[in-house]
Scaffold this motif. Sequence first.
Motif, PDB file in Angstrom:
ATOM      1  N   VAL A 257      69.918  24.153   9.141  1.00 42.36           N
ATOM      2  CA  VAL A 257      71.321  24.149   9.764  1.00 42.36           C
ATOM      3  C   VAL A 257      71.863  25.381   9.340  1.00 42.36           C
ATOM      4  CG1 VAL A 257      73.596  23.116   9.664  1.00 42.36           C
ATOM      5  CG2 VAL A 257      71.499  21.802   9.948  1.00 42.36           C
ATOM      6  N   ALA A 258      71.803  25.781   7.981  1.00 42.71           N
ATOM      7  CA  ALA A 258      72.494  27.285   7.679  1.00 42.71           C
ATOM      8  C   ALA A 258      72.067  28.431   8.421  1.00 42.71           C
ATOM      9  CB  ALA A 258      72.437  27.041   6.266  1.00 42.71           C
ATOM     10  N   LEU A 259      70.673  28.597   8.610  1.00 40.29           N
ATOM     11  CA  LEU A 259      70.076  29.431   9.228  1.00 40.29           C
ATOM     12  C   LEU A 259      70.286  29.559  10.567  1.00 40.29           C
ATOM     13  CD1 LEU A 259      66.547  29.892   7.265  1.00 40.29           C
ATOM     14  CD2 LEU A 259      68.505  31.223   6.942  1.00 40.29           C
ATOM     15  N   GLY A 260      70.459  28.348  11.309  1.00 39.23           N
ATOM     16  CA  GLY A 260      70.624  28.059  12.818  1.00 39.23           C
ATOM     17  C   GLY A 260      72.011  28.852  12.943  1.00 39.23           C
ATOM     18  N   ILE A 261      73.087  28.551  12.255  1.00 39.40           N
ATOM     19  CA  ILE A 261      74.473  29.064  12.302  1.00 39.40           C
ATOM     20  C   ILE A 261      74.497  30.510  12.223  1.00 39.40           C
ATOM     21  CG2 ILE A 261      76.762  29.121  11.326  1.00 39.40           C
ATOM     22  CD1 ILE A 261      76.313  25.982  10.802  1.00 39.40           C
ATOM     23  N   LEU A 262      73.693  31.103  11.241  1.00 40.79           N
ATOM     24  CA  LEU A 262      73.442  32.598  10.799  1.00 40.79           C
ATOM     25  C   LEU A 262      73.196  33.232  12.104  1.00 40.79           C
ATOM     26  CD1 LEU A 262      74.015  34.678   8.609  1.00 40.79           C
ATOM     27  CD2 LEU A 262      71.623  34.230   7.761  1.00 40.79           C
ATOM     28  N   ALA A 263      71.849  32.753  12.680  1.00 43.49           N
ATOM     29  CA  ALA A 263      71.548  33.208  13.642  1.00 43.49           C
ATOM     30  C   ALA A 263      72.297  33.378  14.941  1.00 43.49           C
ATOM     31  CB  ALA A 263      70.014  32.416  14.165  1.00 43.49           C
ATOM     32  N   ALA A 264      73.113  32.139  15.191  1.00 39.38           N
ATOM     33  CA  ALA A 264      73.866  32.309  16.248  1.00 39.38           C
ATOM     34  C   ALA A 264      75.220  33.204  16.071  1.00 39.38           C
ATOM     35  CB  ALA A 264      74.785  30.854  16.329  1.00 39.38           C
ATOM     36  N   VAL A 265      75.565  33.640  14.730  1.00 41.86           N
ATOM     37  CA  VAL A 265      76.407  34.846  14.641  1.00 41.86           C
ATOM     38  C   VAL A 265      75.697  36.126  14.944  1.00 41.86           C
ATOM     39  CG1 VAL A 265      77.881  35.890  12.859  1.00 41.86           C
ATOM     40  CG2 VAL A 265      77.837  33.287  12.886  1.00 41.86           C
ATOM     41  N   TYR A 266      74.479  36.303  14.474  1.00 40.88           N
ATOM     42  CA  TYR A 266      73.973  37.656  14.634  1.00 40.88           C
ATOM     43  C   TYR A 266      73.456  37.715  16.322  1.00 40.88           C
ATOM     44  CZ  TYR A 266      72.617  37.765   9.659  1.00 40.88           C
ATOM     45  OH  TYR A 266      72.622  37.715   8.294  1.00 40.88           O
ATOM     46  N   LEU A 331      65.771  34.276  13.232  1.00 38.72           N
ATOM     47  CA  LEU A 331      66.252  35.254  12.421  1.00 38.72           C
ATOM     48  C   LEU A 331      65.676  36.733  12.173  1.00 38.72           C
ATOM     49  CD1 LEU A 331      68.185  35.450   9.879  1.00 38.72           C
ATOM     50  CD2 LEU A 331      66.110  34.721   8.490  1.00 38.72           C
ATOM     51  N   LEU A 332      64.206  36.630  12.364  1.00 37.11           N
ATOM     52  CA  LEU A 332      63.529  38.051  12.240  1.00 37.11           C
ATOM     53  C   LEU A 332      63.940  38.655  13.684  1.00 37.11           C
ATOM     54  CD1 LEU A 332      59.945  36.904  11.015  1.00 37.11           C
ATOM     55  CD2 LEU A 332      62.092  38.133   9.873  1.00 37.11           C
TER      56      LEU A 332
END
Length: 453
Positions: A257-266, A331-332
């Motif tokens: 969940v945390a990485l998904g939100i971070l990827a959406a911001v990116y 993320l990559l």
Amino acid sequence: MNTDSMNAIPPAQKEKPAVTLPEKLLLLGALAIGIALDRLIAAGFPDELVKVAYSAFWLVYLAVYSALNWARMSMRWQAWLIGGAAVALCVWMFFFDQEELSALNLPAIPALLMLHAQLGVHSAYDDKDWPIAWAWILGWFAQPFSAIGKFFRACGSLVGHKQTKNAHLRRVLLGLLLAVPLLLVALPLLTSADSVFRFYAEHLFSSFEIGPFVGHLITVFVVSLLFYSFLWNSRWKPDSVKVMPIEMRWDAVIVGVALGILAAVYALFAVVQFAYLFGSAGLPAGLSYSEYARSGFFQLLIVAGFNLTLFGLCLSFAPQSRAMKGVLAALLAMTGVMLGSSMARLLLYIGAYGLTFLRVFSMWFLFVITVVLVLCVVRLFYARLRLLRVTIGLFAVTYVLLCYADVDRLIRNYNSTHDYEVLPEDASLSLNPHSAFAPSVERASLLRCRTAL
């Protein structure tokens, strides 16, 4: 009362293992390192010789370490690669003089040698990567202190306890050694207590100053003590850094969940990049392209490094399900967009203002981290790739090549070929008005400025 228990003979105490000959010889090696540091680094060489003396000290250390651990170190290719890179930097410091690279090599050499010390003798890292970072940290903050008792034990073994034909001579020598610090305390007091004694003492030791001599003795002793502890751990206790004290396992749902939100911001960030940097949209009012290119470059590199570090941690401590790999792939991908944005910004700025050392170094770092991103993609689908050690080797080898590339000549040739003026880093008049990367408005304004001058 049971008389048998009263007459029982207490069990013999377990004897401490004898100090081996290599442990005793290590005292000489540690002493050599202590003297080398005192004479080469603390002696105060002229500025033009400081980096030469600094490199010579680390070569002395490497010689002692290699002699102590040659049997295991010589069989490990990681040790040859990292140690060779450190030696190459030391040699560079002897023969070349580039101000920025010399400053960078001061921390780079000991950092590489610490990594060399951990990879050279420990077999615990053959199947995992993450303990390398933990071992590197312990090498600085634990190993120089955890075996200090072994130093004094080795010193005590030189005296001996058995009544042999040499025991009396060893005790005499120890007494002479003990007399040195006692005299260093007593002589200054005696010379200040009696003027006649001080007169004879000053004439007898006219060229000898006690204060600096005591400082040198303390320096040699402390450095020898710490390096003995560090080297003893590397040779006789390699298992001290085999695993971390706490085994960490991350919850897949929380991390996903945390990485998904971070990827959406990116992803939102990527849209802005394509609109303003890669597309035709104009910049907001009051913001020039040179300011836009320069303002976010290093921040983007930091974010990209953060993402790659996060990727490595998730590989080590999070369950590798299909969903987790999908999030890591996203993320990559976003990290790739950031690196592309950084490259575009850097080329925009170089095209406008020419090359400097900072921009050449940024190009090197950007190239290496881009290769690391490709390796991360490979690691996502090929679990046997040792990502961290390959990354470290890549950074070490390419950094050595950068040092030997004669960066100053490269900068001069590029700027002269493209008609850039040699001005300070922040001088706006160094903008090349004919650069294809510079916007037309800025080219015109700079051309007017130069014409006016």
